[in-house]
Design a protein around this motif. Structure first.
Motif, mmCIF file in Angstrom:
data_model
loop_
_atom_site.group_PDB
_atom_site.id
_atom_site.type_symbol
_atom_site.label_atom_id
_atom_site.label_comp_id
_atom_site.label_asym_id
_atom_site.label_seq_id
_atom_site.Cartn_x
_atom_site.Cartn_y
_atom_site.Cartn_z
ATOM 1 N N ALA A 1 16.707 -7.782 62.707
ATOM 2 C CA ALA A 1 15.339 -7.999 62.233
ATOM 3 C C ALA A 1 14.727 -9.245 62.862
ATOM 4 O O ALA A 1 15.401 -10.029 63.535
ATOM 5 C CB ALA A 1 15.350 -8.151 60.711
ATOM 6 N N VAL A 2 13.426 -9.420 62.581
ATOM 7 C CA VAL A 2 12.712 -10.652 62.913
ATOM 8 C C VAL A 2 11.916 -11.084 61.689
ATOM 9 O O VAL A 2 11.589 -10.268 60.813
ATOM 10 C CB VAL A 2 11.749 -10.482 64.122
ATOM 11 N N CYS A 3 11.615 -12.375 61.648
ATOM 12 C CA CYS A 3 10.821 -12.934 60.567
ATOM 13 C C CYS A 3 9.669 -13.716 61.195
ATOM 14 O O CYS A 3 9.867 -14.824 61.692
ATOM 15 C CB CYS A 3 11.667 -13.839 59.688
ATOM 16 N N PRO A 4 8.468 -13.137 61.208
ATOM 17 C CA PRO A 4 7.335 -13.847 61.790
ATOM 18 C C PRO A 4 6.738 -14.861 60.814
ATOM 19 O O PRO A 4 6.795 -14.683 59.598
ATOM 20 C CB PRO A 4 6.327 -12.737 62.090
ATOM 21 N N THR A 5 6.167 -15.904 61.367
ATOM 22 C CA THR A 5 5.353 -16.835 60.600
ATOM 23 C C THR A 5 3.906 -16.549 60.991
ATOM 24 O O THR A 5 3.559 -16.586 62.179
ATOM 25 C CB THR A 5 5.706 -18.298 60.923
ATOM 26 N N PHE A 6 3.097 -16.238 60.002
ATOM 27 C CA PHE A 6 1.696 -15.921 60.241
ATOM 28 C C PHE A 6 0.841 -17.175 60.132
ATOM 29 O O PHE A 6 1.216 -18.147 59.459
ATOM 30 C CB PHE A 6 1.227 -14.852 59.247
ATOM 31 N N SER A 7 -0.310 -17.143 60.759
ATOM 32 C CA SER A 7 -1.187 -18.314 60.783
ATOM 33 C C SER A 7 -1.729 -18.691 59.409
ATOM 34 O O SER A 7 -2.215 -19.798 59.227
ATOM 35 C CB SER A 7 -2.335 -18.099 61.777
ATOM 36 N N ASP A 8 -1.616 -17.786 58.438
ATOM 37 C CA ASP A 8 -2.038 -18.138 57.071
ATOM 38 C C ASP A 8 -0.883 -18.731 56.260
ATOM 39 O O ASP A 8 -1.007 -18.957 55.063
ATOM 40 C CB ASP A 8 -2.634 -16.919 56.358
#
Length: 115
Positions: free
Chosen positions: A73-80
Motif C-alpha cells: 500500500a501507500v499512504c498519501p498526505t493531502f494538502s488539506d
C-alpha cells in the motif's frame, strides 16, 4: 482475488493526479480530489456501513507526499492535512477500474445535499 501489483506510480502535482500502472497492463489516472473523497480512512469511511462522511470542498486538494506502507500500500498526505488513509494495491485498482461509476455516485451525493 488480489489485484495486480503496481509497476509504476507517478504523482503529477501540477495537474493533481496520481498515475498508476499495474503488472496486468492496466493504467489509471486518479485525480487527487477523487482519491481524497474516497479515502479508506475511518475519518472518511466511518467505522461501519452507513457511517461514511461526505467530503466537500476538496476540488483544489493535492498530494504533498506519498509514503510506502510495506509492500502492499501507500499512504498519501493531502494538502488539506489528511494523511490517515492507507490505499492498498487492491483498493487503488478498485478505484481505477470503477472511477467513472464512483465519481458519478459522489456527484449525485453532493447534488442530493444541495452542494
Amino acid at each position: 482475488m488480489n489485484a495486480p501489483i503496481p509497476t509504476d506510480i507517478k504523482l503529477h502535482q501540477k495537474s493533481r493526479f496520481l498515475e498508476i500502472s499495474f503488472e496486468d497492463g492496466a493504467r489509471f489516472e486518479l485525480p487527487c480530489e477523487f482519491l481524497r473523497v474516497y479515502s479508506p480512512s475511518a475519518e472518511v469511511q466511518g467505522h461501519g456501513p452507513g457511517q461514511e462522511i461526505l467530503q466537500v470542498g476538496k476540488q483544489a486538494v493535492g498530494i504533498t507526499e506519498i509514503r510506502p506502507v510495506g509492500n502492499y500500500a501507500v499512504c498519501p498526505t493531502f494538502s488539506d492535512g489528511h494523511n490517515s488513509g492507507i490505499y492498498t494495491w487492491e483498493y487503488l485498482y478498485h478505484l481505477g477500474a470503477n472511477k467513472a461509476q464512483l465519481w458519478d455516485e459522489y456527484l449525485a451525493k453532493l447534488a442530493a445535499t444541495g452542494i
